[in-house]
Design an enzyme around this catalytic site. Structure first.
Site, short mmCIF file in Angstrom:
data_model
loop_
_atom_site.label_atom_id
_atom_site.label_comp_id
_atom_site.label_asym_id
_atom_site.label_seq_id
_atom_site.Cartn_x
_atom_site.Cartn_y
_atom_site.Cartn_z
N LYS A 1 0.92 -1.26 0.06
CA LYS A 1 0.14 0.13 0.00
C LYS A 1 1.01 1.33 -0.17
CE LYS A 1 -3.54 -2.38 -0.44
NZ LYS A 1 -4.67 -3.20 0.37
C1 LIG Z 1 -5.62 -3.97 1.07
C2 LIG Z 1 -7.06 -3.54 0.92
C3 LIG Z 1 -7.80 -3.91 2.00
C4 LIG Z 1 -7.45 -4.53 3.38
O1 LIG Z 1 -6.08 -4.05 3.89
P1 LIG Z 1 -5.70 -5.00 4.94
O2 LIG Z 1 -4.78 -4.04 5.81
O3 LIG Z 1 -4.55 -6.03 4.17
O4 LIG Z 1 -6.41 -5.72 5.82
C5 LIG Z 1 -9.18 -3.46 2.15
N1 LIG Z 1 -9.57 -2.84 0.89
C6 LIG Z 1 -9.01 -2.60 -0.23
C7 LIG Z 1 -9.58 -1.78 -1.00
C8 LIG Z 1 -7.48 -3.09 -0.12
O5 LIG Z 1 -7.07 -2.89 -1.24
#
Ligand SMILES: *Cc1c(COP(=O)(O)O)cnc(C)c1O
Length: 415
Positions: free
Chosen positions: A217
């Site tokens: 991310k």
């Molecule tokens: C990565 C992601 C999540 C979940 O994030 P985590 O921190 O891995 O739980 C939720 N929504 C979207 C759109 C994502 O890309």
């Protein structure tokens, strides 16, 4: 899931060469064979390593002063007097936010079909039902006109997803929610930093906005997340439910406010707190968030320029007053293109280029399709997008030469 540079699992053979990805890309000697280009790559530098090491040496590893510092700096960055609650994933954050909003059995929550499954799963955790909605042809964010058609009187909340880091039109989302008396929980997993009408995503008047610090991310703590809210009641409930439903969280116990054994249990809560090791990395990453966005935007703009003229739809830039976080670079091949999605991904893989797909829409995934009796045609825009969807590599440390290599490979297949 979508992070395409998997770390070695415990029982897989040791890779021949270990690569440590630092924020500065390692200079290659001229003429060296081109190395592979991952779809995402975390930008971890010496400062993050030093911050994590200091926590490891401090003797306090779990939620404590670093988690508190991360929350305070995150809230200050968002502005507007929000509170921030650190959690161990965005999935946990979305779950806690929906729980704090009172979502439960008998309720329905509107979710775009083009998202990661966690956006919708958390609603099922709470025994509520998901109402899927299609997305917009240009932004790939939720189509509010389609949401309007699918609205039922049982709908209690909506979870807009800022797809790829391009913000939803928050003025329209909030107006839709007010008209139907819905809570708004933003899935901002891709959106740090992102802006709509000159306001940061995270500072708008939604009930909660949730960020992800998963390894792929925009900023990362390995695993982690943050809930941001203007509502002190939502923040307080999320803090209690984050730590087993205890009436005082790990931080208060760390500070030894009264005796550390003297706590009450007020609800059957969860175990969603963020460690100080992760938070220390997060404090450094947050200070670099805008620099990292600028680096991704530079690479994205080079893509937009160099991919022009090919039979593909490139991701949209933010409108005036907006900022696309440029978490990823999802393209969609036109039906008339010479090759299809799978051919392009295979051709890129053959050249050591890691491409992916974000996302196969939820209504085409077994669980959601069966539960809600979906047909592919039910969400035509998302399904058409998926048929041609390829996410090209994009990350902060990406060089012009790497962008050009990806472009050349795409041109070879489609040009
Ligand atoms: C990565 C992601 C999540 C979940 O994030 P985590 O921190 O891995 O739980 C939720 N929504 C979207 C759109 C994502 O890309």
């Amino acid at each position: 899931m979508q992070y395409l540079r998997p770390q070695r699992s415990l029982d897989s053979p040791r890779p021949r060469k270990r690569t440590i990805h630092l924020s500065k890309s390692v200079a290659k000697s001229p003429g060296a064979a081109p190395t592979s280009i991952p779809c995402f790559q975390p930008a971890i530098g010496e400062e993050e390593i030093a911050a994590a090491t200091a926590v490891l040496r401090s003797g306090w590893l779990t939620t404590g002063p670093k988690a508190r510092e991360f929350e305070q700096k995150f809230a200050a960055y968002m502005g507007g007097g929000v509170e921030a609650v650190a959690v161990n994933s965005a999935t946990a954050g979305l779950h806690l936010a929906a729980e704090a909003c009172g979502i439960g059995p008998g309720d329905e929550v509107i979710v775009p079909t083009l998202t990661f499954t966690a956006t919708a799963s958390v609603i099922r955790y709470l025994g509520a039902e998901v109402v899927l909605a299609d997305v917009d042809e240009t932004t790939r964010c939720i189509d509010l006109e389609d949401a309007e058609r699918r609205f039922t009187p049982r709908c209690k909340a909506i979870i807009p997803v800022h797809f790829g880091g391009l913000p939803c039109d928050m003025t329209k989302v909030l107006a839709f929610a007010r008209r139907h008396n819905l809570k708004v929980i933003e899935d901002a997993a891709h959106a740090l930093p992102a802006r709509c009408d000159d306001r940061l995503i995270g500072s708008w008047e939604s009930h909660a906005c949730v960020f992800s610090f998963y390894a792929s991310k925009p900023i990362t703590t390995g695993e982690g997340g943050m809930i941001v809210t203007h509502d002190p009641k939502i923040a307080a409930r999320a803090r209690v439910m984050r730590t087993h439903g205890l009436d005082r969280d790990a931080f208060d116990r760390f500070r030894k406010v009264g005796a550390s054994w003297a706590y009450d249990v007020v609800a059957p809560g969860f175990k969603y707190n963020l460690t100080d090791v992760a938070a220390a990395i997060g404090v450094v990453q947050l200070s670099r968030a805008e620099t990292l966005q600028a680096a991704r935007q530079r690479a994205a703009e080079r893509y937009l320029e160099k991919l022009a003229g090919l039979p593909i739809q490139c991701p949209a830039s933010a409108p005036p007053g907006g900022l696309n976080a440029w978490h990823m670079f999802p393209i969609c091949l036109h039906e008339s293109a010479r090759a299809n999605r799978d051919d392009l991904i295979a051709a890129l893989a053959a050249k050591g280029i890691g491409a992916s797909v974000h996302y196969r829409p939820l209504h085409e995934m077994s669980y959601w399709r069966e539960r809600y009796h979906c047909e592919p045609g039910d969400f035509a825009v998302a399904s058409r997008y998926f048929a041609g969807a390829v996410t090209l590599p994009l990350f902060a440390g990406m060089t012009d030469a790497q962008v050009d290599r990806v472009v050349a490979a795409v041109r070879e297949v489609l040009g």
